[in-house]
Design a protein around this motif. Structure first.
Motif: not given
Length: 187
Positions: A38, A41-46, A87, A90, A94, A149
């Motif tokens: 976290l 990455w700062e993506n909680r679900d990820g 990452i 993704e 993207t 979500s």
């Protein structure tokens, strides 16, 4: 009083399929690994999904593990690699989506024929969505049409976030399988 197992004892137990060793590893390291991911990455679900998948793979590949006595170093190095791979995937996804959307924007609609194909495609997509299992369809529509979500869907339907994740995965897999040829044909 229970004795605290060493990393080496936990690894040996894991290799032998000892669920209590696996559980101990999970309980001891899942929180710190989640925070590690976290923070970068700062993506909680990820981050939650990555750690969950990481521990599933750890169990699945338990006999193949090459861990010396330093379990902590192994786990943090392995989760770092898993995070970097995710990452990277993704970013590729993207870029592909951006390229595809640019292509669609560049293609000028060809009047009535274009509109008819678009409406027909929308009908086919809706028919496939309607054909999903009722609960799976409900989860899918809350996610894609209402933009909720996983957590919001779980609370709304009174199910776990993991169940929401599983329904979404199965719905997307089914739709991709059933609509894949259509998308190739149309685009």
């Amino acid at each position: 009083m229970d004795r605290i197992l060493s990393d080496l004892e936990l690894v040996n137990g894991l290799r032998k399929g000892d669920t209590s060793a696996y559980t101990e590893i999970y309980e001891r390291y899942s929180g710190p690994l989640y925070l590690f991911v976290l923070k970068r990455w700062e993506n909680r679900d990820g981050a939650k999904d990555l750690v969950h998948d990481f521990f599933l793979k750890l169990w699945e590949k338990k006999e193949e593990l090459e861990i010396s006595s330093n379990l902590t170093a192994y786990l943090f190095t392995a989760i770092r690699h898993a995070m970097l791979n995710q990452i990277s995937r993704e970013k590729v996804k993207t870029r592909y989506i951006d390229s595809f959307l640019s292509f669609l924007d560049a293609v000028e609609p060809k009047g009535t024929d274009y509109l008819m194909r678009e409406k027909e495609m929308q009908k086919i997509i809706e028919r496939e969505i309607d054909g999903l299992h009722p609960r799976m369809r409900e989860v899918f529509e809350l996610s894609r049409k209402e933009n909720l979500s996983r957590k919001e869907i779980a609370e709304t339907l009174g199910i776990s976030e993991e169940t929401v994740k599983n329904h979404m995965h199965k719905a997307l897999k089914t739709l991709k399988r059933n609509l894949g040829v259509l998308f190739v044909y149309l685009f």
